[in-house]
Scaffold this motif. Structure first.
Motif, PDB file in Angstrom:
ATOM      1  N   PRO A 124     -20.403  -0.218   5.106  1.00 59.64           N
ATOM      2  CA  PRO A 124     -21.129   0.478   4.044  1.00 59.64           C
ATOM      3  C   PRO A 124     -20.442   0.315   2.684  1.00 59.64           C
ATOM      4  O   PRO A 124     -19.211   0.278   2.592  1.00 59.64           O
ATOM      5  CB  PRO A 124     -21.091   1.948   4.505  1.00 59.64           C
ATOM      6  CG  PRO A 124     -19.850   2.041   5.333  1.00 59.64           C
ATOM      7  CD  PRO A 124     -19.691   0.710   6.006  1.00 59.64           C
ATOM      8  N   VAL A 125     -21.242   0.204   1.645  1.00 54.91           N
ATOM      9  CA  VAL A 125     -20.699   0.106   0.289  1.00 54.91           C
ATOM     10  C   VAL A 125     -21.753   0.605  -0.692  1.00 54.91           C
ATOM     11  O   VAL A 125     -22.963   0.513  -0.423  1.00 54.91           O
ATOM     12  CB  VAL A 125     -20.292  -1.352  -0.041  1.00 54.91           C
ATOM     13  CG1 VAL A 125     -21.510  -2.268  -0.150  1.00 54.91           C
ATOM     14  CG2 VAL A 125     -19.457  -1.425  -1.311  1.00 54.91           C
ATOM     15  N   THR A 171     -25.674   0.631   0.566  1.00 53.64           N
ATOM     16  CA  THR A 171     -26.118  -0.533   1.331  1.00 53.64           C
ATOM     17  C   THR A 171     -25.035  -0.920   2.325  1.00 53.64           C
ATOM     18  O   THR A 171     -23.994  -0.268   2.400  1.00 53.64           O
ATOM     19  CB  THR A 171     -26.479  -1.709   0.391  1.00 53.64           C
ATOM     20  OG1 THR A 171     -27.069  -2.755   1.153  1.00 53.64           O
ATOM     21  CG2 THR A 171     -25.252  -2.242  -0.329  1.00 53.64           C
ATOM     22  N   ARG A 172     -25.276  -1.974   3.088  1.00 53.14           N
ATOM     23  CA  ARG A 172     -24.302  -2.433   4.073  1.00 53.14           C
ATOM     24  C   ARG A 172     -24.120  -3.946   3.945  1.00 53.14           C
ATOM     25  O   ARG A 172     -25.073  -4.663   3.658  1.00 53.14           O
ATOM     26  CB  ARG A 172     -24.757  -2.092   5.499  1.00 53.14           C
ATOM     27  CG  ARG A 172     -24.913  -0.609   5.778  1.00 53.14           C
ATOM     28  CD  ARG A 172     -25.361  -0.356   7.216  1.00 53.14           C
ATOM     29  NE  ARG A 172     -26.642  -0.998   7.500  1.00 53.14           N
ATOM     30  CZ  ARG A 172     -27.136  -1.191   8.731  1.00 53.14           C
ATOM     31  NH1 ARG A 172     -26.430  -0.804   9.793  1.00 53.14           N
ATOM     32  NH2 ARG A 172     -28.315  -1.758   8.906  1.00 53.14           N
ATOM     33  N   LEU A 173     -22.894  -4.397   4.174  1.00 51.02           N
ATOM     34  CA  LEU A 173     -22.574  -5.810   4.117  1.00 51.02           C
ATOM     35  C   LEU A 173     -21.875  -6.210   5.417  1.00 51.02           C
ATOM     36  O   LEU A 173     -21.489  -5.365   6.212  1.00 51.02           O
ATOM     37  CB  LEU A 173     -21.676  -6.099   2.909  1.00 51.02           C
ATOM     38  CG  LEU A 173     -22.269  -5.701   1.547  1.00 51.02           C
ATOM     39  CD1 LEU A 173     -21.233  -5.867   0.446  1.00 51.02           C
ATOM     40  CD2 LEU A 173     -23.515  -6.522   1.232  1.00 51.02           C
ATOM     41  N   VAL A 174     -21.711  -7.527   5.607  1.00 56.74           N
ATOM     42  CA  VAL A 174     -21.111  -8.022   6.842  1.00 56.74           C
ATOM     43  C   VAL A 174     -19.595  -7.866   6.763  1.00 56.74           C
ATOM     44  O   VAL A 174     -18.949  -8.394   5.856  1.00 56.74           O
ATOM     45  CB  VAL A 174     -21.469  -9.499   7.080  1.00 56.74           C
ATOM     46  CG1 VAL A 174     -20.908  -9.966   8.419  1.00 56.74           C
ATOM     47  CG2 VAL A 174     -22.980  -9.697   7.036  1.00 56.74           C
ATOM     48  N   ALA A 175     -19.019  -7.149   7.717  1.00 59.36           N
ATOM     49  CA  ALA A 175     -17.586  -6.863   7.700  1.00 59.36           C
ATOM     50  C   ALA A 175     -16.767  -8.078   8.123  1.00 59.36           C
ATOM     51  O   ALA A 175     -17.286  -9.027   8.711  1.00 59.36           O
ATOM     52  CB  ALA A 175     -17.289  -5.686   8.633  1.00 59.36           C
ATOM     53  N   GLN A 176     -15.474  -8.032   7.824  1.00 58.33           N
ATOM     54  CA  GLN A 176     -14.552  -9.072   8.300  1.00 58.33           C
ATOM     55  C   GLN A 176     -14.405  -8.974   9.815  1.00 58.33           C
ATOM     56  O   GLN A 176     -14.249  -7.878  10.355  1.00 58.33           O
ATOM     57  CB  GLN A 176     -13.183  -8.909   7.638  1.00 58.33           C
ATOM     58  CG  GLN A 176     -13.087  -9.526   6.265  1.00 58.33           C
ATOM     59  CD  GLN A 176     -13.172 -11.051   6.278  1.00 58.33           C
ATOM     60  OE1 GLN A 176     -12.852 -11.712   7.264  1.00 58.33           O
ATOM     61  NE2 GLN A 176     -13.639 -11.606   5.172  1.00 58.33           N
ATOM     62  N   MET A 201     -16.184   6.251   0.190  1.00 60.05           N
ATOM     63  CA  MET A 201     -15.840   4.854  -0.138  1.00 60.05           C
ATOM     64  C   MET A 201     -14.587   4.440   0.625  1.00 60.05           C
ATOM     65  O   MET A 201     -13.622   5.201   0.720  1.00 60.05           O
ATOM     66  CB  MET A 201     -15.607   4.712  -1.651  1.00 60.05           C
ATOM     67  CG  MET A 201     -15.196   3.300  -2.080  1.00 60.05           C
ATOM     68  SD  MET A 201     -14.782   3.165  -3.832  1.00 60.05           S
ATOM     69  CE  MET A 201     -16.369   3.518  -4.571  1.00 60.05           C
ATOM     70  N   ALA A 202     -14.606   3.237   1.175  1.00 60.79           N
ATOM     71  CA  ALA A 202     -13.447   2.719   1.893  1.00 60.79           C
ATOM     72  C   ALA A 202     -12.298   2.468   0.921  1.00 60.79           C
ATOM     73  O   ALA A 202     -12.504   2.209  -0.270  1.00 60.79           O
ATOM     74  CB  ALA A 202     -13.812   1.424   2.609  1.00 60.79           C
ATOM     75  N   GLU A 203     -11.083   2.543   1.421  1.00 59.57           N
ATOM     76  CA  GLU A 203      -9.916   2.258   0.607  1.00 59.57           C
ATOM     77  C   GLU A 203      -9.608   0.773   0.615  1.00 59.57           C
ATOM     78  O   GLU A 203      -9.831   0.080   1.604  1.00 59.57           O
ATOM     79  CB  GLU A 203      -8.709   3.036   1.130  1.00 59.57           C
ATOM     80  CG  GLU A 203      -8.839   4.551   0.979  1.00 59.57           C
ATOM     81  CD  GLU A 203      -7.570   5.259   1.397  1.00 59.57           C
ATOM     82  OE1 GLU A 203      -6.595   4.574   1.763  1.00 59.57           O
ATOM     83  OE2 GLU A 203      -7.560   6.503   1.364  1.00 59.57           O
ATOM     84  N   ARG A 204      -9.089   0.294  -0.502  1.00 58.06           N
ATOM     85  CA  ARG A 204      -8.724  -1.116  -0.613  1.00 58.06           C
ATOM     86  C   ARG A 204      -7.600  -1.441   0.369  1.00 58.06           C
ATOM     87  O   ARG A 204      -6.643  -0.687   0.518  1.00 58.06           O
ATOM     88  CB  ARG A 204      -8.276  -1.396  -2.043  1.00 58.06           C
ATOM     89  CG  ARG A 204      -7.810  -2.819  -2.306  1.00 58.06           C
ATOM     90  CD  ARG A 204      -7.449  -2.963  -3.768  1.00 58.06           C
ATOM     91  NE  ARG A 204      -6.842  -4.243  -4.068  1.00 58.06           N
ATOM     92  CZ  ARG A 204      -6.431  -4.614  -5.274  1.00 58.06           C
ATOM     93  NH1 ARG A 204      -6.587  -3.781  -6.287  1.00 58.06           N
ATOM     94  NH2 ARG A 204      -5.876  -5.797  -5.468  1.00 58.06           N
ATOM     95  N   SER A 205      -7.694  -2.581   1.031  1.00 58.70           N
ATOM     96  CA  SER A 205      -6.643  -3.012   1.938  1.00 58.70           C
ATOM     97  C   SER A 205      -5.357  -3.272   1.158  1.00 58.70           C
ATOM     98  O   SER A 205      -5.385  -3.710   0.005  1.00 58.70           O
ATOM     99  CB  SER A 205      -7.065  -4.292   2.666  1.00 58.70           C
ATOM    100  OG  SER A 205      -6.009  -4.794   3.458  1.00 58.70           O
TER     101      SER A 205
END
Length: 395
Positions: free
Chosen positions: A336-337, A345-350, A1-5
């Motif tokens: 990815p999330v 699943t995958r979403l559109v990144a910034q 899991m990605a870390e929160r900005s």
């Protein structure tokens, strides 16, 4: 899991938005680490509340990732009182109701500023907060038409055409996010909040950019030119042996290199084609000459050959091809999330990169009211009070 900005981690945002423009604005803040609380009506409390498709569908997941959710009935006095209690410790409120709705609910800017003079209210509407069209319902396609986009889109002999993406919705959300960030910077100097306003119509006109300036400065009314550039030739779509190609011969030196590549060096000095004004004047004639040449090779072959001589060109992708492209993969535009119901699943990144504090997609979109108890506890509401509010369908 990605870390929160960590970029906006100290920022608390109350998100009253729905559909697309407002959620787009809040998504920017959430992706950069702001604590965005999505406030939505309890079941049955607001039949007109709009959502973006199925709760676990692609649009909701993409628009509302990185947020927490609280259900709250703002039409009830108890609900409004709770909201104002949250405003006391918030930094930003974002809404995209019709302009008169927040006045009826008692949550207009003046109402919020009374309880928190540092609050920033961002309002996104269809046509602006006042004026003759203020109370009209605004939708993306209507703004595309009124803002001039549809008038220059499509083939000249086929009438107006909408763009294939929600340009007015998305751009108004982005402009609102810019306004919020400007207001936050100004607040660091003055200590005061303010009211930030954007609208679909204003954003669409701003997105017209050079086409709008062309009219304002020169008095020219731009017309649709299909896939051709409004004033540069040859710049547009051409068929290849196996598909289509975007060709962008943007200058006379590029034209000269292009002529050598296609085996027509004389075109570079022929007064009929040597300069862009001359080529523009003979656009149909020039495309007729180029079409059989491009039909001889595949799109990939042309892209490689044009790149070698410094002439811009690119393939025209369907969406599966977009995310299969090696440069798109390198840029990480599919984030990815994990979603509890849908799995990985995958979403559109910034699309904005920061070197130290980048955006991230670290958690999927919440279910309605998923975080209600925790959010209310943060402003001092007791478990017994929460139970009573739930029993009354206030939350």
């Amino acid at each position: 899991m990605a870390e929160r900005s960590t970029a906006l981690q100290s920022l608390k945002v109350l998100d009253l938005t729905r559909v697309r423009a407002g959620p787009t604005c809040c998504r920017v803040l959430a992706d950069f680490g702001a604590d965005v609380v999505k406030i939505e009506a309890p079941v049955g409390a607001d039949p007109s509340a709009g959502v973006s498709g199925a709760r676990h569908g692609y649009d909701m997941l993409n628009l509302h990732r990185n947020k927490r959710s609280l259900t709250l009935n703002l039409k009830a006095p108890e609900g409004r009182a709770l909201f104002l209690r949250m405003v006391e410790s918030a930094d930003v409120v974002v809404e995209n109701f019709r302009p008169d709705v927040k006045d009826r609910l008692g949550i207009a800017y003046d109402d919020l500023a009374k309880v928190n003079p540092r609050i920033i209210l961002a309002s996104i509407s269809g046509f602006g907060q006042d004026g003759p069209y203020a109370k009209r319902a605004g939708f993306d396609q209507i703004a595309q038409g009124m803002g001039g986009l549809m008038g220059v889109t499509g083939n000249p002999d086929e009438g107006p055409m909408r763009a294939g993406a929600a340009v007015a919705d998305s751009s108004s959300g982005l402009y609102a996010a810019i306004g919020i960030l400007v207001a936050l910077q100004e607040r660091s100097q003055s200590g005061m909040g303010q009211w930030v306003q954007s609208s679909l119509l204003e954003a669409q006109i701003a997105m017209m950019d050079f086409q709008a300036a062309r009219y304002l400065v020169e008095g020219e009314v731009p017309k649709s030119s299909g896939n051709d550039h409004p004033y540069v030739t040859p710049m547009g779509v051409v068929a290849t042996k196996d598909g289509y190609l975007n060709l962008g011969v943007g200058s006379d030196p590029q034209w000269q290199a292009f002529c050598e590549l296609v085996g027509q060096p004389d075109w570079a000095t022929d007064e009929k084609y040597a300069t862009n004004p001359a080529r523009f004047e003979r656009r149909p004639e020039l495309w007729d000459l180029l079409k059989p040449i491009f039909a001889e090779r595949t799109t990939a072959q042309w892209v490689a050959a044009l790149e070698e001589v410094g002439v811009p060109a690119g393939p025209i992708y369907m969406m599966d091809e977009v995310f299969a492209d090696p440069q798109v993969q390198h840029l990480g535009m599919a984030a990815p999330v994990h979603h509890p119901a849908r799995g990985e699943t995958r979403l559109v990144a910034q699309p904005v990169k920061l070197s130290r504090t980048p955006a991230s997609v670290y958690v999927s979109a919440p279910d309605a009211g998923e975080h209600s108890d925790a959010i209310l506890a943060e402003v001092g509401v007791t478990p017994d009070e929460i139970a009573a509010l739930r029993a009354q369908n206030i939350i």
